[in-house]
Design an enzyme around this catalytic site. Structure first.
Site, PDB file in Angstrom:
ATOM      1  N   LYS A 111      44.372  44.593  47.713  1.00 41.60           N
ATOM      2  CA  LYS A 111      44.551  45.473  46.552  1.00 41.60           C
ATOM      3  C   LYS A 111      44.760  46.919  47.011  1.00 41.60           C
ATOM      4  CE  LYS A 111      44.322  42.570  43.218  1.00 41.60           C
ATOM      5  NZ  LYS A 111      45.482  42.296  42.390  1.00 41.60           N
TER       6      LYS A 111
ATOM      7  N   ASN B  10      54.155  31.313  39.160  1.00 38.98           N
ATOM      8  CA  ASN B  10      54.433  30.098  39.950  1.00 38.98           C
ATOM      9  C   ASN B  10      53.487  28.957  39.585  1.00 38.98           C
ATOM     10  OD1 ASN B  10      52.012  30.753  41.159  1.00 38.98           O
ATOM     11  ND2 ASN B  10      52.817  30.961  43.237  1.00 38.98           N
ATOM     12  N   LEU B  11      52.634  29.167  38.587  1.00 41.78           N
ATOM     13  CA  LEU B  11      51.707  28.159  38.062  1.00 41.78           C
ATOM     14  C   LEU B  11      50.713  27.653  39.108  1.00 41.78           C
ATOM     15  CD1 LEU B  11      54.235  26.120  35.839  1.00 41.78           C
ATOM     16  CD2 LEU B  11      52.713  27.959  35.108  1.00 41.78           C
ATOM     17  N   SER B  12      50.453  28.474  40.146  1.00 35.62           N
ATOM     18  CA  SER B  12      49.488  28.035  41.163  1.00 35.62           C
ATOM     19  C   SER B  12      48.071  28.065  40.617  1.00 35.62           C
ATOM     20  CB  SER B  12      49.593  28.898  42.431  1.00 35.62           C
ATOM     21  OG  SER B  12      49.329  30.254  42.121  1.00 35.62           O
ATOM     22  N   ASN B  13      47.805  28.904  39.617  1.00 37.61           N
ATOM     23  CA  ASN B  13      46.464  28.928  39.027  1.00 37.61           C
ATOM     24  C   ASN B  13      46.541  28.981  37.496  1.00 37.61           C
ATOM     25  OD1 ASN B  13      43.642  28.851  39.354  1.00 37.61           O
ATOM     26  ND2 ASN B  13      43.487  31.059  38.991  1.00 37.61           N
TER      27      ASN B  13
ATOM     28  N   SER C 220      41.526  46.623  41.159  1.00 39.14           N
ATOM     29  CA  SER C 220      40.172  46.139  40.919  1.00 39.14           C
ATOM     30  C   SER C 220      39.144  47.172  41.341  1.00 39.14           C
ATOM     31  CB  SER C 220      39.987  44.864  41.751  1.00 39.14           C
ATOM     32  OG  SER C 220      38.633  44.523  41.830  1.00 39.14           O
TER      33      SER C 220
ATOM     34  N   GLY D 289      27.679  39.792  50.159  1.00 42.14           N
ATOM     35  CA  GLY D 289      28.756  40.698  49.745  1.00 42.14           C
ATOM     36  C   GLY D 289      28.559  41.323  48.377  1.00 42.14           C
ATOM     37  N   ASP D 290      27.544  40.856  47.607  1.00 43.43           N
ATOM     38  CA  ASP D 290      27.342  41.418  46.259  1.00 43.43           C
ATOM     39  C   ASP D 290      26.701  42.802  46.336  1.00 43.43           C
ATOM     40  OD1 ASP D 290      28.388  39.417  44.758  1.00 43.43           O
ATOM     41  OD2 ASP D 290      26.485  38.586  44.075  1.00 43.43           O
TER      42      ASP D 290
ATOM     43  N   TYR E  26      40.580  40.223  50.156  1.00 44.64           N
ATOM     44  CA  TYR E  26      41.072  40.410  48.786  1.00 44.64           C
ATOM     45  C   TYR E  26      41.124  41.895  48.444  1.00 44.64           C
ATOM     46  CZ  TYR E  26      40.912  40.770  43.690  1.00 44.64           C
ATOM     47  OH  TYR E  26      41.157  41.130  42.392  1.00 44.64           O
TER      48      TYR E  26
HETATM   49  P1  NAD Z   1      44.614  34.293  37.233  1.00 44.34           P
HETATM   50  O1  NAD Z   1      44.500  33.510  38.495  1.00 44.34           O
HETATM   51  O2  NAD Z   1      44.145  33.679  35.983  1.00 44.34           O
HETATM   52  O3  NAD Z   1      46.129  34.767  37.016  1.00 44.34           O
HETATM   53  C1  NAD Z   1      46.983  35.065  38.084  1.00 44.34           C
HETATM   54  C2  NAD Z   1      48.290  34.330  37.845  1.00 44.34           C
HETATM   55  O4  NAD Z   1      49.181  34.636  38.926  1.00 44.34           O
HETATM   56  C3  NAD Z   1      48.130  32.809  37.821  1.00 44.34           C
HETATM   57  O5  NAD Z   1      48.724  32.303  36.648  1.00 44.34           O
HETATM   58  C4  NAD Z   1      48.856  32.325  39.078  1.00 44.34           C
HETATM   59  O6  NAD Z   1      49.474  31.067  38.879  1.00 44.34           O
HETATM   60  C5  NAD Z   1      49.845  33.436  39.309  1.00 44.34           C
HETATM   61  N1  NAD Z   1      50.253  33.627  40.706  1.00 44.34           N
HETATM   62  C6  NAD Z   1      49.458  33.692  41.803  1.00 44.34           C
HETATM   63  N2  NAD Z   1      50.208  33.887  42.899  1.00 44.34           N
HETATM   64  C7  NAD Z   1      51.501  33.971  42.487  1.00 44.34           C
HETATM   65  C8  NAD Z   1      52.728  34.175  43.155  1.00 44.34           C
HETATM   66  N3  NAD Z   1      52.789  34.305  44.484  1.00 44.34           N
HETATM   67  N4  NAD Z   1      53.861  34.189  42.412  1.00 44.34           N
HETATM   68  C9  NAD Z   1      53.828  34.026  41.049  1.00 44.34           C
HETATM   69  N5  NAD Z   1      52.678  33.826  40.380  1.00 44.34           N
HETATM   70  C10 NAD Z   1      51.527  33.799  41.086  1.00 44.34           C
HETATM   71  O7  NAD Z   1      43.850  35.677  37.504  1.00 44.34           O
HETATM   72  P2  NAD Z   1      43.480  36.846  36.484  1.00 44.34           P
HETATM   73  O8  NAD Z   1      42.004  36.862  36.349  1.00 44.34           O
HETATM   74  O9  NAD Z   1      44.324  36.781  35.285  1.00 44.34           O
HETATM   75  O10 NAD Z   1      43.872  38.101  37.366  1.00 44.34           O
HETATM   76  C11 NAD Z   1      45.112  38.786  37.194  1.00 44.34           C
HETATM   77  C12 NAD Z   1      45.153  39.970  38.149  1.00 44.34           C
HETATM   78  O11 NAD Z   1      44.038  40.826  37.884  1.00 44.34           O
HETATM   79  C13 NAD Z   1      45.051  39.567  39.621  1.00 44.34           C
HETATM   80  O12 NAD Z   1      45.935  40.365  40.357  1.00 44.34           O
HETATM   81  C14 NAD Z   1      43.611  39.887  39.971  1.00 44.34           C
HETATM   82  O13 NAD Z   1      43.470  40.202  41.338  1.00 44.34           O
HETATM   83  C15 NAD Z   1      43.347  41.099  39.093  1.00 44.34           C
HETATM   84  N6  NAD Z   1      41.912  41.281  38.799  1.00 44.34           N
HETATM   85  C16 NAD Z   1      41.208  40.275  38.213  1.00 44.34           C
HETATM   86  C17 NAD Z   1      39.839  40.444  37.976  1.00 44.34           C
HETATM   87  C18 NAD Z   1      39.028  39.328  37.354  1.00 44.34           C
HETATM   88  O14 NAD Z   1      37.800  39.354  37.466  1.00 44.34           O
HETATM   89  N7  NAD Z   1      39.641  38.352  36.683  1.00 44.34           N
HETATM   90  C19 NAD Z   1      39.192  41.636  38.316  1.00 44.34           C
HETATM   91  C20 NAD Z   1      39.951  42.653  38.906  1.00 44.34           C
HETATM   92  C21 NAD Z   1      41.316  42.470  39.134  1.00 44.34           C
HETATM   93  N1  UFG Z   2      26.283  35.746  39.529  1.00 46.35           N
HETATM   94  C1  UFG Z   2      25.193  34.889  39.475  1.00 46.35           C
HETATM   95  N2  UFG Z   2      25.451  33.555  39.445  1.00 46.35           N
HETATM   96  C2  UFG Z   2      26.717  33.042  39.455  1.00 46.35           C
HETATM   97  C3  UFG Z   2      27.817  33.925  39.500  1.00 46.35           C
HETATM   98  C4  UFG Z   2      27.558  35.277  39.544  1.00 46.35           C
HETATM   99  O1  UFG Z   2      24.037  35.317  39.463  1.00 46.35           O
HETATM  100  O2  UFG Z   2      26.868  31.797  39.447  1.00 46.35           O
HETATM  101  C5  UFG Z   2      26.025  37.196  39.532  1.00 46.35           C
HETATM  102  C6  UFG Z   2      26.558  37.901  40.770  1.00 46.35           C
HETATM  103  O3  UFG Z   2      25.619  37.822  41.828  1.00 46.35           O
HETATM  104  C7  UFG Z   2      26.780  39.319  40.246  1.00 46.35           C
HETATM  105  C8  UFG Z   2      27.187  39.090  38.774  1.00 46.35           C
HETATM  106  O4  UFG Z   2      26.720  37.786  38.445  1.00 46.35           O
HETATM  107  O5  UFG Z   2      25.577  40.036  40.282  1.00 46.35           O
HETATM  108  C9  UFG Z   2      28.690  39.148  38.532  1.00 46.35           C
HETATM  109  O6  UFG Z   2      29.333  38.265  39.443  1.00 46.35           O
HETATM  110  P1  UFG Z   2      30.857  37.811  39.261  1.00 46.35           P
HETATM  111  O7  UFG Z   2      31.155  36.838  40.351  1.00 46.35           O
HETATM  112  O8  UFG Z   2      31.094  37.380  37.865  1.00 46.35           O
HETATM  113  O9  UFG Z   2      31.664  39.160  39.449  1.00 46.35           O
HETATM  114  P2  UFG Z   2      31.726  40.197  40.678  1.00 46.35           P
HETATM  115  O10 UFG Z   2      31.204  41.500  40.170  1.00 46.35           O
HETATM  116  O11 UFG Z   2      31.114  39.642  41.881  1.00 46.35           O
HETATM  117  O12 UFG Z   2      33.289  40.305  40.962  1.00 46.35           O
HETATM  118  C10 UFG Z   2      34.306  40.366  39.955  1.00 46.35           C
HETATM  119  C11 UFG Z   2      35.569  39.677  40.489  1.00 46.35           C
HETATM  120  C12 UFG Z   2      36.151  40.470  41.633  1.00 46.35           C
HETATM  121  C13 UFG Z   2      36.398  41.892  41.187  1.00 46.35           C
HETATM  122  C14 UFG Z   2      35.133  42.505  40.630  1.00 46.35           C
HETATM  123  C15 UFG Z   2      35.481  43.858  40.051  1.00 46.35           C
HETATM  124  O13 UFG Z   2      35.257  38.363  40.927  1.00 46.35           O
HETATM  125  O14 UFG Z   2      37.375  39.905  42.008  1.00 46.35           O
HETATM  126  O15 UFG Z   2      34.589  41.700  39.606  1.00 46.35           O
HETATM  127  O16 UFG Z   2      34.355  44.547  39.674  1.00 46.35           O
HETATM  128  F1  UFG Z   2      36.814  42.617  42.239  1.00 46.35           F
END
Ligand code: NAD
Ligand code: UFG
Length: 338
Positions: free
Chosen positions: A153, A33-36, A125, A294-295, A149
């Site tokens: 999941k 849906n191009l929201s992100n 995740s 939360g970290d 979040y």
């Molecule tokens: P992203 O935001 O880059 O990609 C998600 C895509 O989904 C976006 O293009 C957005 O436009 C689209 N989207 C969101 N809501 C939608 C909807 N209702 N209908 C259709 N499209 C929609 O994120 P990403 O990093 O590529 O993550 C992809 C998946 O992996 C997510 O489900 C995320 O929760 C999961 N994930 C990501 C991470 C991470 O750190 N990036 C870690 C663990 C899990």
């Molecule tokens: N951190 C900093 N400064 C910043 C950003 C992050 O010091 O500006 C630190 C955080 O405190 C943490 C580490 O870098 O210790 C990694 O942080 P991220 O935000 O990059 O990643 P997280 O591990 O917090 O979380 C990510 C995704 C979650 C996912 C998780 C899965 O954001 O959605 O990985 O392991 F669930």
């Protein structure tokens, strides 16, 4: 070769996975849906794979559009990336998170059931493990979510387990990603969050390019070797390749399977700064800031199940992760300036 629907296909992980899947001969249809994300990525994807990728602009909560997409493209399997992913935002806007992530999954499952498509790979995740009770985290670790979040999941994972238990034809993999970073080697696609990044790697990159003056290191008093948080950073192309092997596994096995996708190694925030400075040749100014709410201190995977079940193992190094991120950011700046 399969015909695949990739929801969230223009997003960060979806687009890299689309490349990897397309290069191995799968036919992909991107649905987003191009929201992100932005449709301009379609041009970059075309350049990388050498042909146009099919794209449907739509929301995963639009069940009718999903049904028509599944049937008109004769889809064999779905990879479901679409959703919202920012932990902090999920605390402020829980309804949006349940609507996109849980309602979105229900709508997709209804459409798949209607179209008789019963193979699904779901983006889960490491967050579903909550505070680690032991390390490395294996798939038998208890699951508990500590924010909306993570709960979204976990709800979807549980729904999928129920569906697989109710109908033996379903083939479902819940891939629990650790910390995806890096970019495709071409530098044409990568992680490009809008606004100020939440995650470490895109933040580091923006400090190195000078867009942001300095990085805040959230806490230096954790029980780790240098006091900063430790994570299992995984190259997005390794992660993408994990989806190919998950599909291969599902082509031979029914049921519900949860599998970690991580490297099994942990790097600290200071390790990441050092590696990024080496890759970019730039200094990354930083200051020590208070811990972020939360970290957890340390989080890394046990990748054994992925190796045994999927025959998958992360191959790329931390230097590859930083170098590819830097290449992407340089290309992006060049294209913005030109
Ligand atoms: P992203 O935001 O880059 O990609 C998600 C895509 O989904 C976006 O293009 C957005 O436009 C689209 N989207 C969101 N809501 C939608 C909807 N209702 N209908 C259709 N499209 C929609 O994120 P990403 O990093 O590529 O993550 C992809 C998946 O992996 C997510 O489900 C995320 O929760 C999961 N994930 C990501 C991470 C991470 O750190 N990036 C870690 C663990 C899990
Ligand atoms: N951190 C900093 N400064 C910043 C950003 C992050 O010091 O500006 C630190 C955080 O405190 C943490 C580490 O870098 O210790 C990694 O942080 P991220 O935000 O990059 O990643 P997280 O591990 O917090 O979380 C990510 C995704 C979650 C996912 C998780 C899965 O954001 O959605 O990985 O392991 F669930």
């Amino acid at each position: 070769m399969s015909r695949l629907l990739i929801t969230g296909g223009t997003g960060y992980i979806g687009s890299h996975s689309a490349v990897a899947l397309s290069k191995t001969g799968h036919q992909v249809v991107l649905y987003d849906n191009l929201s992100n994300s932005n449709r301009t990525i379609l041009q970059s994807l075309g350049l990388i794979v050498g042909h146009h990728m099919s794209f449907v602009e739509g929301d995963v909560r639009d069940t009718k559009l999903l049904i028509s997409t599944l049937t008109s493209h004769n889809i064999d399997a779905v990879i479901h990336f679409a959703g919202l992913k920012a932990v902090g935002e999920s605390v402020e806007k829980p309804v949006d998170y349940y609507a996109n992530n849980v309602q979105g999954a229900i709508s997709l499952l209804q459409a798949m059931q209607f179209a008789q498509v019963k193979t699904l790979v779901f983006s889960s995740s490491a967050t579903v493990y909550g505070e680690p009770r032991y390390l490395p985290l294996n798939e038998s670790h208890s699951t508990i979510a500590t924010n909306p979040y993570g709960r979204s999941k976990l709800h979807v994972e549980e729904m999928l387990a129920d569906i697989a238990a109710s109908d033996a034809d379903w083939r479902i993999a819940c891939l629990r990603y650790f910390n995806p970073v890096g970019a495709h080697e071409s530098g044409l696609i990568g992680e490009n969050p809008s606004g100020i990044p939440n995650n470490l790697m895109p933040y580091l990159a923006q400090v190195a390019t000078g867009q942001i003056p300095e990085l805040s290191v959230f806490g230096d008093d954790y029980p780790t070797t240098d006091g900063t948080g430790v994570r299992d950073f995984i190259h997005v192309m390794d992660l993408a390749e994990g989806h190919i092997l998950a599909l291969t596994y599902l082509s031979r096995n029914t049921g519900w399977h949860a599998v970690n996708l991580g490297t099994g190694k942990g790097y600290s925030v200071l390790d990441m700064i050092q590696a990024f400075e080496k890759a970019s040749g730039r200094q990354v100014p930083y200051k020590i800031a208070p811990r972020r709410a939360g970290d957890v201190a340390i989080c890394y995977s046990d990748p054994k199940k992925a190796s045994e079940l999927l025959k998958w193992r992360a191959a790329r190094t931390l230097d590859d992760m930083c170098a590819s991120t830097w290449r992407f950011h340089q290309f992006r700046r060049l294209s913005v300036e030109s």
